[in-house]
Design a protein around this motif. Structure first.
Motif, short mmCIF file in Angstrom:
data_model
loop_
_atom_site.label_atom_id
_atom_site.label_comp_id
_atom_site.label_asym_id
_atom_site.label_seq_id
_atom_site.Cartn_x
_atom_site.Cartn_y
_atom_site.Cartn_z
N MET A 44 0.83 -1.20 0.00
CA MET A 44 0.00 0.00 0.00
C MET A 44 0.88 1.26 0.00
SD MET A 44 -3.27 -0.63 -0.04
CE MET A 44 -4.30 0.46 0.93
N PRO A 109 -2.72 0.22 -5.25
CA PRO A 109 -3.59 1.01 -6.13
C PRO A 109 -3.26 0.78 -7.60
CG PRO A 109 -1.84 2.38 -5.30
CD PRO A 109 -1.63 1.01 -4.70
N CYS A 142 -7.53 -7.43 -1.83
CA CYS A 142 -7.85 -6.50 -2.91
C CYS A 142 -7.03 -6.76 -4.18
CB CYS A 142 -7.71 -5.06 -2.42
SG CYS A 142 -8.41 -3.89 -3.60
N LYS A 163 -14.78 3.22 -10.44
CA LYS A 163 -14.22 2.59 -9.24
C LYS A 163 -15.35 2.15 -8.32
CE LYS A 163 -10.97 3.64 -5.49
NZ LYS A 163 -10.13 4.72 -4.91
N SER A 192 -12.82 -1.01 -2.38
CA SER A 192 -12.20 0.17 -3.01
C SER A 192 -11.31 -0.32 -4.13
CB SER A 192 -11.37 0.95 -1.97
OG SER A 192 -10.66 1.99 -2.64
N HIS A 235 -11.71 -4.51 1.81
CA HIS A 235 -10.75 -4.00 2.79
C HIS A 235 -11.32 -4.03 4.20
CE1 HIS A 235 -7.50 -2.58 0.23
NE2 HIS A 235 -8.42 -2.21 -0.65
N GLU A 246 -9.45 8.45 0.53
CA GLU A 246 -9.24 8.12 -0.89
C GLU A 246 -10.13 8.98 -1.78
OE1 GLU A 246 -10.05 3.97 -1.18
OE2 GLU A 246 -8.23 3.37 -0.11
N ARG A 249 -8.58 12.36 -1.97
CA ARG A 249 -7.37 12.26 -2.81
C ARG A 249 -7.75 12.24 -4.27
NH1 ARG A 249 -5.40 6.46 -2.97
NH2 ARG A 249 -7.16 6.46 -4.44
N1 LIG Z 1 -8.17 1.15 -3.42
C1 LIG Z 1 -7.03 1.76 -2.79
C2 LIG Z 1 -5.76 0.97 -3.06
C3 LIG Z 1 -5.81 -0.43 -2.51
O1 LIG Z 1 -6.97 -1.10 -2.84
C4 LIG Z 1 -6.86 3.19 -3.25
O2 LIG Z 1 -7.78 3.71 -3.91
O3 LIG Z 1 -5.82 3.75 -2.95
#
Ligand SMILES: N[C@@H](CCO)C(=O)O
Ligand SMILES: CC(C)(COP(=O)(O)OP(=O)(O)OC[C@H]1O[C@@H](n2cnc3c(N)ncnc32)[C@H](O)[C@@H]1OP(=O)(O)O)[C@@H](O)C(=O)NCCC(=O)NCCSC(=O)CCC(=O)O
Length: 306
Positions: A44, A109, A142, A163, A192, A235, A246, A249
């Motif tokens: 991660m 990601p 994931c 997503k 996610s 998750h 997220e 971001r």
């Molecule tokens: N989904 C996460 C990464 C790990 O699944 C992200 O959007 O950063």
């Protein structure tokens, strides 16, 4: 921990019939108990936050667990100080001579990239093949779950048009399976991801059992029949704020993300977060540690079946 009861106790048959682990005095006296050795391969970007999330879930049992934090290689991450990595992480090459009772491979990601475009894909293949021989049970989370299902079973991930972000309700598909012990028939879990493997592909795959399924999010939890590999596409480790972070971001990156589903009260980011996945997230990891790791792993890891 398993409950120790006299062999003659009538409840023992009832518990065993429900696949609830119990042991009689003879077995209990013969048990050797040692600390569990568990590795965490952290892919991660928010590594330090992820460490806390996963260690919290592993700390919820009476077992002593010796943890190795593992990095796929010695390259400097973009989002974590190299000093942190050098201080606390082993590279995969450092530990490949070891055997482990458990291994957790985090998400990443990378759902928008072809596996072959992931810079450490060859090392991931090497690690997954190593884990199959040298780890009693591995949880793939994931992106890692999709990667392992592709590597071992050829299941092709499709990239979603949008997503999948939010908290979704799932159905327990086998209430007698040890991983589902104590679960409500329906439970919540965060997702996610952009990568998706159709339910039908899981159903057609030899050797995979679907355990947690959502009508909206698809397969959340599946496993090989021997529980040597557990695939979690969501998750369960996420903190309350992780999806919100997220979301912010991705707004900042100009990606115009949708509001995470079933996450904010009234799906309004200005409202409180509805946290309703943590109990089952804890239970899933506790069940894994108990039934897939501690009760199965050999006392001498060198005797681990390859
Ligand atoms: N989904 C996460 C990464 C790990 O699944 C992200 O959007 O950063
Ligand atoms: C293509 C990238 C990787 C863009 O990465 P950037 O480097 O621009 O952003 P970043 O946040 O700095 O990078 C995130 C992490 O990905 C790593 N990274 C970047 N490119 C990589 C590559 N080719 N191979 C391996 N790792 C790579 C970085 O080193 C960093 O990890 P370190 O800090 O360790 O170095 C992906 O993050 C992306 O598409 N972002 C857009 C938003 C999004 O869709 N994100 C997640 C989708 S959901 C998802 O992918 C979940 C999994 C799934 O769906 O299967």
């Amino acid at each position: 921990m398993p409950i120790k009861v006299p062999s003659e106790l009538p409840a023992l048959d009832g518990l065993l019939n429900e696949n609830i682990f119990a042991m009689d005095n003879e077995r209990a006296l013969s048990q050797n108990i040692r600390p569990m050795n568990v590795g965490i391969l952290n892919l991660m970007p928010n590594k330090i936050e992820t460490e806390l999330q996963i260690l919290r879930l592993l700390s919820n049992t009476p077992l002593q667990i010796d943890i190795d934090l593992i990095r796929i290689d010695d390259s400097a991450p973009k989002n974590t100080p190299i000093a942190h990595m050098n201080a606390f992480y082993h590279t995969f090459n450092d530990i490949r001579e070891k055997k482990y009772d458990g291994l957790i491979v985090t998400g990443a990601p990378l759902g928008n990239l072809e596996y072959e475009d992931v810079k450490y894909w060859d090392k991931m293949i090497d690690l997954m093949d190593w884990a199959k021989r040298n780890v009693q049970s591995t949880i793939y989370l994931c992106w890692a779950a999709n990667a392992a299902l592709y590597h071992f079973f050829g299941l092709q991930r499709k990239v979603r048009a949008e997503k999948l972000s939010g908290v979704f309700e799932h159905k327990v598909m086998d209430e007698k399976d040890s991983l589902m012990r104590g679960f409500d028939p329906m439970f919540w879990a965060p997702h996610s991801r952009v990568g998706d493997i159709p339910v039908s592909d899981y159903e057609q795959a030899e050797g995979i059992k679907i355990l947690g399924l959502s009508s909206q999010a698809g397969v959340y939890l599946s496993a090989t029949h021997d529980k040597r590999m557990i695939f979690i596409t969501g998750h369960p480790e996420y903190d309350s704020q992780t999806l919100a972070g997220e979301y912010s971001r991705d707004i900042g990156q100009g990606l115009a993300p949708k509001v995470p589903v079933n996450y904010f009260q009234d799906d309004n980011p200005a409202c409180d977060i509805l946290v309703r996945w943590k109990s089952h997230g804890n239970l899933l990891f506790t069940n894994w540690l108990n039934y897939c790791v501690y009760q199965i792993t050999p006392f001498d890891l060198n005797e681990l079946a390859e």
